[in-house]
Design an enzyme around this catalytic site. Structure first.
Site, PDB file in Angstrom:
ATOM      1  N   GLU A 106       4.890   4.512  -5.559  1.00  0.00           N
ATOM      2  CA  GLU A 106       4.354   5.317  -5.306  1.00  0.00           C
ATOM      3  C   GLU A 106       3.267   5.980  -5.896  1.00  0.00           C
ATOM      4  O   GLU A 106       2.022   5.712  -5.842  1.00  0.00           O
ATOM      5  CB  GLU A 106       4.856   6.546  -4.968  1.00  0.00           C
ATOM      6  CG  GLU A 106       4.928   6.796  -3.342  1.00  0.00           C
ATOM      7  CD  GLU A 106       3.865   6.150  -2.110  1.00  0.00           C
ATOM      8  OE1 GLU A 106       3.436   7.056  -2.380  1.00  0.00           O
ATOM      9  OE2 GLU A 106       4.497   5.511  -0.796  1.00  0.00           O
ATOM     10  N   HIS A 151      -0.845  -0.457  -1.850  1.00  0.00           N
ATOM     11  CA  HIS A 151       0.327  -1.048  -1.104  1.00  0.00           C
ATOM     12  C   HIS A 151       0.310  -2.545  -0.718  1.00  0.00           C
ATOM     13  O   HIS A 151       1.125  -3.185  -0.423  1.00  0.00           O
ATOM     14  CB  HIS A 151       0.792  -0.386  -0.604  1.00  0.00           C
ATOM     15  CG  HIS A 151       1.700   1.555  -0.775  1.00  0.00           C
ATOM     16  ND1 HIS A 151       2.293   1.122  -1.461  1.00  0.00           N
ATOM     17  CD2 HIS A 151       0.768   2.660  -0.910  1.00  0.00           C
ATOM     18  CE1 HIS A 151       2.592   2.395  -1.838  1.00  0.00           C
ATOM     19  NE2 HIS A 151       1.595   3.609  -1.207  1.00  0.00           N
ATOM     20  N   GLU A 182      -2.982   3.029  -0.097  1.00  0.00           N
ATOM     21  CA  GLU A 182      -2.691   2.610   1.184  1.00  0.00           C
ATOM     22  C   GLU A 182      -3.385   1.282   0.551  1.00  0.00           C
ATOM     23  O   GLU A 182      -2.422   0.151   0.874  1.00  0.00           O
ATOM     24  CB  GLU A 182      -3.424   2.770   1.717  1.00  0.00           C
ATOM     25  CG  GLU A 182      -2.584   4.240   2.219  1.00  0.00           C
ATOM     26  CD  GLU A 182      -1.102   4.298   1.977  1.00  0.00           C
ATOM     27  OE1 GLU A 182      -0.202   3.687   2.406  1.00  0.00           O
ATOM     28  OE2 GLU A 182      -0.729   5.490   1.911  1.00  0.00           O
TER      29      GLU A 182
END
Length: 385
Positions: free
Chosen positions: A194, A147, A144
């Site tokens: 992803e 990201h 995360e």
């Protein structure tokens, strides 16, 4: 390296396990080529994301922030302290100066997300926290943070906004086809982003086995004693190589609606990257820096993306991809390859060892050609007199 007791950029009291830190690392170091090319192009549109950030009040971001603040648990030294340590550690290793807020929300479904235009926030579900051990969770937190470093939250929201805008003009002739093309391309980028974030998670955790276990648990639940990483990776191999052209088409249809790659595919892709020279170079301290991002060439990034897709097609064991590779390489007997690929559609006629139809009793090998109405053709043995 990450160690206990350091204090730099506000990341103090991080866990003590020794891991390499990547000072000034650019997200380009771990991004999948297809993801990287899209991000480089968007970053070159000066002021584009700034405008959307300014409009964030018109989007549901503010509402989401209030929702998580009011109905979830914010990670801190006082709440979920072990997750807070992982978060600061991940930001320290990837050199992300501003630690994003992180929330734990009650949801039995294992999930995590990084959302928000103005400032990214990370959300993990209780189902995920209860499912994963410390090292597996560290990889997810790193995923995360990856990201956030890539700016996926900003650009995902931008593209979703544009897609929703396109839906309002669906009345234009062929509008639905155009919209589906946008949505399909958007989802393809999501899937590649992803894979990028999985790589970031590995850079943070620096434990491939933990990353594999985490993906395996997400697929099969908290039954680690009943599962095996090697067998799980073998599934990815079987999925890629198995079946005929019909299965290849079904794979495409199955994946098109998804924003995430299938879990076995993610595991296989991450293992492949972990064994690559690119990963080893990063671990040796050779990686692109954020200070160089502004000088990155869009055309070079797109060439790398195209080369990556070409390499995937060339090296794929999937029947359809092998056929595409053969076409690109000018292979002969493509008609025969297609017929053999769709073997089940060919009426069940007897076949020889190579898979080609045998000469049946009703179709003599030397039978004369016939016209479409069933009469003998011009080259019949009787001739035309």
């Amino acid at each position: 390296m990450s160690d206990g007791g350091h204090e730099q950029n506000g990341h103090e009291n991080v866990p003590s396990r020794q891991r390499r830190r990547f000072e000034g690392i650019s997200s380009r170091a771990y991004e999948h080529p297809a993801d990287r090319s899209a991000l480089v192009a968007l970053r070159k549109l000066s002021g584009f994301d700034t405008v959307f950030k300014a409009l964030s009040g018109l989007l549901p971001e503010r509402s989401l922030r209030l929702l998580f603040l009011s109905d979830s648990v914010r990670v801190s030294d006082a709440q979920f302290a072990h997750l807070n340590d992982m978060l600061r550690d991940a930001c320290y290793i990837l050199d992300l100066e501003k630690v994003p807020p992180m929330y734990v929300t009650q949801d039995p479904q294992p999930n995590a997300m990084c959302i928000g235009l103005d400032e990214p926030i990370i959300v993990v579900t209780t189902g995920l926290v209860e499912l994963l051990d410390e090292e597996e969770m560290r990889a997810v937190v790193g995923h995360e943070v990856g990201h956030a470093l890539s700016g996926h939250a900003v650009y995902r929201t931008i593209l979703l906004f544009l897609t929703n805008l396109a839906l309002r003009v669906a009345w234009i002739p062929l509008g639905n086809l155009a919209i589906m093309a946008i949505v399909t391309a958007l989802r393809e980028w999501f899937r590649k982003s992803e894979l990028s974030a999985d790589r970031a998670g590995l850079l943070v955790g620096q434990d491939l086995k933990a990353s594999m276990r985490g993906l395996m648990k997400i697929a099969g639940g908290n039954h680690l004693h009943e599962m095996n990483v090697d067998a799980f990776l073998a599934q990815a191999e079987e999925y890629e190589a198995g079946g005929d052209l019909r299965d290849s088409v079904l794979k495409i249809l199955n994946v098109l609606p998804r924003t995430h790659p299938f879990t076995t595919v993610r595991a296989g892709e991450l293992k492949k990257w972990a064994e690559s020279r690119d990963y080893q170079r990063i671990m040796d301290g050779h990686y692109p820096r954020r200070t160089e991002d502004k000088d990155t060439s869009v055309s070079d990034s797109f060439r790398q993306s195209a080369a990556s897709y070409a390499s995937d097609v060339k090296n794929s064991k999937d029947p359809l991809m092998k056929l595409v590779s053969d076409i690109a390489g000018g292979a002969g007997d493509l008609g025969g390859r297609v017929r053999r690929g769709f073997g089940g559609f060919a009426s069940g006629a007897p076949r020889d060892a190579s898979g080609s139809p045998k000469d049946g009793p009703g179709t003599p090998k030397d039978a004369p050609p016939r016209n479409t109405d069933g009469t003998p053709g011009d080259e019949s043995p009787e001739g035309n007199g």
